[in-house]
Write an enzyme that holds these catalytic residues in place. Structure first.
Site, PDB file in Angstrom:
ATOM      1  N   ASP A 163       8.060  13.795  15.377  1.00 51.12           N
ATOM      2  CA  ASP A 163       8.797  12.358  14.685  1.00 51.12           C
ATOM      3  C   ASP A 163       9.558  11.925  15.597  1.00 51.12           C
ATOM      4  O   ASP A 163       9.286  10.368  15.832  1.00 51.12           O
ATOM      5  CB  ASP A 163       9.133  13.258  13.032  1.00 51.12           C
ATOM      6  CG  ASP A 163       9.645  12.096  13.113  1.00 51.12           C
ATOM      7  OD1 ASP A 163       9.379  11.204  11.678  1.00 51.12           O
ATOM      8  OD2 ASP A 163      11.133  11.613  12.769  1.00 51.12           O
ATOM      9  N   GLY A 209      15.367   7.179   4.339  1.00 53.79           N
ATOM     10  CA  GLY A 209      16.184   6.884   2.975  1.00 53.79           C
ATOM     11  C   GLY A 209      15.095   5.998   2.322  1.00 53.79           C
ATOM     12  O   GLY A 209      15.391   4.611   3.094  1.00 53.79           O
ATOM     13  N   LEU A 253       0.990  -1.329  -0.088  1.00 55.08           N
ATOM     14  CA  LEU A 253      -0.126  -0.340  -0.234  1.00 55.08           C
ATOM     15  C   LEU A 253       1.168   1.426   0.349  1.00 55.08           C
ATOM     16  O   LEU A 253       1.308   1.422   0.955  1.00 55.08           O
ATOM     17  CB  LEU A 253      -0.749   0.202   1.321  1.00 55.08           C
ATOM     18  CG  LEU A 253      -1.522  -0.891   1.740  1.00 55.08           C
ATOM     19  CD1 LEU A 253      -2.214  -1.291   2.965  1.00 55.08           C
ATOM     20  CD2 LEU A 253      -2.333  -1.444   0.246  1.00 55.08           C
ATOM     21  N   LYS A 264       8.712   8.324  17.675  1.00 56.69           N
ATOM     22  CA  LYS A 264       9.468   7.172  18.078  1.00 56.69           C
ATOM     23  C   LYS A 264      10.356   6.823  18.974  1.00 56.69           C
ATOM     24  O   LYS A 264       9.806   5.620  19.555  1.00 56.69           O
ATOM     25  CB  LYS A 264      11.087   7.411  16.888  1.00 56.69           C
ATOM     26  CG  LYS A 264      10.955   7.554  15.675  1.00 56.69           C
ATOM     27  CD  LYS A 264      12.222   7.982  14.702  1.00 56.69           C
ATOM     28  CE  LYS A 264      11.651   8.180  13.092  1.00 56.69           C
ATOM     29  NZ  LYS A 264      12.550   9.129  12.339  1.00 56.69           N
ATOM     30  N   GLU A 293      11.533  18.386   4.700  1.00 56.63           N
ATOM     31  CA  GLU A 293      10.462  18.273   3.766  1.00 56.63           C
ATOM     32  C   GLU A 293      10.671  19.568   4.298  1.00 56.63           C
ATOM     33  O   GLU A 293      11.051  20.323   4.840  1.00 56.63           O
ATOM     34  CB  GLU A 293       9.238  17.641   5.278  1.00 56.63           C
ATOM     35  CG  GLU A 293      10.018  16.228   5.111  1.00 56.63           C
ATOM     36  CD  GLU A 293       9.271  14.902   4.819  1.00 56.63           C
ATOM     37  OE1 GLU A 293       8.053  15.265   3.808  1.00 56.63           O
ATOM     38  OE2 GLU A 293       8.816  13.625   5.000  1.00 56.63           O
TER      39      GLU A 293
HETATM   40  N1  LIG Z   1      11.046   7.840   3.546  1.00 56.51           N
HETATM   41  C1  LIG Z   1      11.509   7.613   5.015  1.00 56.51           C
HETATM   42  O1  LIG Z   1      13.056   7.386   4.650  1.00 56.51           O
HETATM   43  C2  LIG Z   1      11.015   7.123   5.839  1.00 56.51           C
HETATM   44  C3  LIG Z   1      11.713   6.557   7.044  1.00 56.51           C
HETATM   45  C4  LIG Z   1      11.114   5.474   7.990  1.00 56.51           C
HETATM   46  C5  LIG Z   1       9.832   5.977   7.804  1.00 56.51           C
HETATM   47  N2  LIG Z   1       9.234   6.145   6.527  1.00 56.51           N
HETATM   48  C6  LIG Z   1       7.069   5.905   7.049  1.00 56.51           C
HETATM   49  O2  LIG Z   1       7.345   5.087   5.512  1.00 56.51           O
HETATM   50  C7  LIG Z   1       6.294   5.025   5.211  1.00 56.51           C
HETATM   51  C8  LIG Z   1       6.043   5.778   3.278  1.00 56.51           C
HETATM   52  O3  LIG Z   1       7.314   7.033   3.394  1.00 56.51           O
HETATM   53  P1  LIG Z   1       7.528   7.276   1.827  1.00 56.51           P
HETATM   54  O4  LIG Z   1       8.915   8.274   2.634  1.00 56.51           O
HETATM   55  O5  LIG Z   1       7.126   6.262   1.345  1.00 56.51           O
HETATM   56  O6  LIG Z   1       6.681   8.010   2.231  1.00 56.51           O
HETATM   57  P2  LIG Z   1       5.941   9.363   0.514  1.00 56.51           P
HETATM   58  O7  LIG Z   1       4.657  10.221   0.445  1.00 56.51           O
HETATM   59  O8  LIG Z   1       6.979   8.888  -0.699  1.00 56.51           O
HETATM   60  O9  LIG Z   1       5.109   7.742  -0.293  1.00 56.51           O
HETATM   61  C9  LIG Z   1       3.949   7.439   0.615  1.00 56.51           C
HETATM   62  C10 LIG Z   1       2.730   7.204  -1.137  1.00 56.51           C
HETATM   63  O10 LIG Z   1       1.355   6.671  -0.782  1.00 56.51           O
HETATM   64  C11 LIG Z   1       0.728   7.323  -1.452  1.00 56.51           C
HETATM   65  N3  LIG Z   1      -0.800   6.867  -0.818  1.00 56.51           N
HETATM   66  C12 LIG Z   1      -0.858   7.609   0.821  1.00 56.51           C
HETATM   67  N4  LIG Z   1      -2.013   7.807   0.567  1.00 56.51           N
HETATM   68  C13 LIG Z   1      -2.934   6.785  -0.524  1.00 56.51           C
HETATM   69  C14 LIG Z   1      -3.908   6.272  -0.511  1.00 56.51           C
HETATM   70  N5  LIG Z   1      -4.866   6.486  -0.157  1.00 56.51           N
HETATM   71  N6  LIG Z   1      -3.807   4.864  -1.372  1.00 56.51           N
HETATM   72  C15 LIG Z   1      -3.015   4.961  -2.226  1.00 56.51           C
HETATM   73  N7  LIG Z   1      -1.124   5.535  -2.106  1.00 56.51           N
HETATM   74  C16 LIG Z   1      -1.262   6.291  -1.640  1.00 56.51           C
HETATM   75  C17 LIG Z   1       1.451   8.854  -1.388  1.00 56.51           C
HETATM   76  O11 LIG Z   1       0.273   8.830  -3.429  1.00 56.51           O
HETATM   77  C18 LIG Z   1       3.014   7.898  -1.559  1.00 56.51           C
HETATM   78  O12 LIG Z   1       2.998   7.833  -3.361  1.00 56.51           O
HETATM   79  C19 LIG Z   1       5.498   6.801   6.060  1.00 56.51           C
HETATM   80  O13 LIG Z   1       4.831   6.069   7.231  1.00 56.51           O
HETATM   81  C20 LIG Z   1       6.661   7.195   6.770  1.00 56.51           C
HETATM   82  O14 LIG Z   1       6.543   7.859   8.067  1.00 56.51           O
HETATM   83  C21 LIG Z   1       9.599   6.640   5.879  1.00 56.51           C
HETATM   84  N1  LIG Z   2      11.781  12.912   9.137  1.00 54.31           N
HETATM   85  C1  LIG Z   2      12.476  11.791   9.196  1.00 54.31           C
HETATM   86  C2  LIG Z   2      13.033  10.298   8.294  1.00 54.31           C
HETATM   87  C3  LIG Z   2      13.627   8.914   8.999  1.00 54.31           C
HETATM   88  O1  LIG Z   2      12.085   8.809  10.060  1.00 54.31           O
HETATM   89  C4  LIG Z   2      13.950  11.669   9.434  1.00 54.31           C
HETATM   90  O2  LIG Z   2      14.593  13.131   9.523  1.00 54.31           O
HETATM   91  O3  LIG Z   2      14.366  11.382  10.827  1.00 54.31           O
END
Ligand SMILES: NC(=O)c1ccc[n+]([C@@H]2O[C@H](COP(=O)([O-])OP(=O)(O)OC[C@H]3O[C@@H](n4cnc5c(N)ncnc54)[C@H](O)[C@@H]3O)[C@@H](O)[C@H]2O)c1
Ligand SMILES: N[C@@H](CCO)C(=O)O
Ligand code: NA
Length: 441
Positions: free
Chosen positions: A205, A311, A15, A209, A194
């Protein structure tokens, strides 16, 4: 000859196909054979739920994999990976997956810190596994070591640099003398922070955690409401420079620790705030956007886990570790416990924490000033560890002001805060220029 029937494929629904999701999809497809061998059954990515079918994506996926119908996808999966982020529809879809008996893997720390207790209970009741290694410190294996490897020990304290954006900003301020706003701008230009960096710089954030780390470390469910948190927006270039002169570095720490309450019974304090750390502390060496978690346990002693906290590809590593683990459990039978909640230790507020303060005061340079200040420290039972005074010219008439930097011994937060309030009211104090907590001394 092996006559047993080959295991049926494990159906995986993804998802969200953003930063992390796209990398999870790429690796699941590219490394399917290896991952399947490790899991003990083929891992089949059956669909990826997205918001729009024709969006520009980081990775190219085979035709037919993308769908707008997340609900149907969830209903037909053995493992659901939630990487959409946000509260809804992520929460409803996770609950739906649990309801269908699917194992769930998520990286959604914001959701887990807010509604984790409800989700864990539902997963327990349904006998399915809910794993979330990616939610804390990205790629770093920290939740499973706490939950499994240290389950024979007693954790007393966890100190973590769990937000890469704020660590990058503080490190820039420390190494280049930059102001907060300029370091934030660089972090944004480099893609660490961001466009709306509020959750990072205000400490939300890291607080989410911290709640997750505390829950697993102390076998009791803690949520965001149990976490005291302050961000880094008020940390000044002067704070960092003065800290450096005294041999400290400023880090945004998530701290979860076992404390005694007023009657001596166990309780847990969970907090996030900018913290002075001696430069010799292992966490002081964590530079840039890296994360690290320092764990203190009764028998293991001190442990440190270090690596990339964010990342797409690094975080996908943690997600896929959870996927293979959940798949193995399916092959072997039984969900396996994701966490235990037999600790029953209450969450204590910030007032019950014992910490040290570094207080910078601008004072009038005249006899008796130190005596007035130290009287208030003594009255509150706060002992001074070090005091440094600098005299500065303040006017053309030759008058001078003094800056005092006082580092205290550990004392109750409530006593430290009362001391600062009372000191601030003294007429001889012209300004309380900074108050930062100190750890690691
Ligand atoms: N980016 C990181 O480094 C990182 C690290 C640790 C945890 N996370 C967690 O992982 C999760 C994803 O992060 P990300 O950075 O990939 O986010 P992102 O915003 O890049 O990706 C999320 C995706 O989900 C899609 N989305 C949202 N609602 C939707 C729906 N209803 N149906 C279908 N698709 C939907 C969005 O269009 C987007 O493409 C978050 O919970 C974030 O906190 C991210
Ligand atoms: N925004 C978070 C991403 C990872 O959870 C950070 O800067 O560490
Ligand atoms: Na992790």
């Amino acid at each position: 000859m092996n006559t047993s029937t080959p295991p049926s494929p494990i159906r995986i629904a993804l998802l969200g196909c953003g930063t992390v999701g796209s990398q999870v999809a790429r690796i699941l497809l590219a490394d399917a054979e290896d991952l399947g061998n490790r899991a003990g059954a083929p891992l089949e990515l059956v669909g990826v739920a997205v918001r729009t079918l024709d969006a520009q994506r980081d990775v190219e996926l085979p035709d037919g994999l993308l769908t707008l119908d997340a609900e149907s996808l969830v209903a037909n999966a053995d493992i659901v990976i939630e990487l959409m982020g946000g509260m809804e529809p992520a929460k409803s879809l996770i609950l739906r997956a649990i309801d269908h008996g699917a194992a769930v893997v998520s990286g959604n720390k914001a959701l887990l810190a807010q509604d984790g207790p409800e989700l864990y209970e539902q997963a327990d009741a349904a006998g399915v596994q809910l794993s979330y290694e990616a939610a804390v410190a990205g790629a770093i294996p920290i939740l499973r070591p706490i939950r499994d490897s240290l389950s024979g020990d007693r954790i007393t304290r966890v100190l973590g640099i769990v937000n890469g954006t704020t660590n990058y900003i503080l490190d820039q301020m420390d190494s280049t003398g930059a102001r907060f706003a300029d370091a934030l701008k660089t972090a944004q230009d480099l893609g660490y922070a961001e466009a709306d960096p509020t959750a990072d710089i205000e400490g939300h954030d890291a607080a989410a955690k911290a709640a997750i780390l505390a829950s697993l470390s102390f076998h009791t469910r803690f949520a965001l409401e149990n976490v005291f948190f302050e961000g880094i927006t008020s940390v000044t270039a002067q704070d960092i420079a003065s800290a450096a002169e005294d041999g400290y570095v400023v880090k945004l720490l998530a701290i979860a620790e076992l404390l005694g309450d007023a009657s001596g019974a166990d309780g847990v304090g969970v907090r996030v705030h900018p913290t002075l750390l001696p430069r010799s502390h292992p966490l002081a060496a964590v530079r840039g956007a890296f994360n690290a978690v320092f764990v203190e346990a009764e028998n293991a002693g001190e442990l440190m886990f270090y690596g990339q906290g964010a990342g797409g590809t690094p975080t996908a590593s943690a997600v896929l570790g959870d996927v293979v683990s959940a798949a193995r459990r399916m092959v072997l039978g039984g969900p396996g416990r994701t966490e235990t909640t037999t600790g029953h230790v209450p969450a204590l507020g910030i007032d019950a924490v014992r910490t040290s303060y570094c207080i910078a005061l601008q004072v009038v340079d005249e006899p008796g000033v130190l005596a007035q200040i130290s009287r208030l420290f003594a009255a509150n039972g706060v002992s001074i560890e070090t005091m440094r005074q600098r005299i500065r010219p303040s006017g053309p008439d030759g008058s001078t002001t003094a800056e005092l930097r006082i580092v205290t011994h550990r004392a109750l937060e409530a006593s430290l805060a009362a001391t600062v309030r009372q000191v601030a009211e003294l007429e001889v104090i012209t300004a309380v220029s900074s108050v930062l907590r100190v750890e690691g001394i």
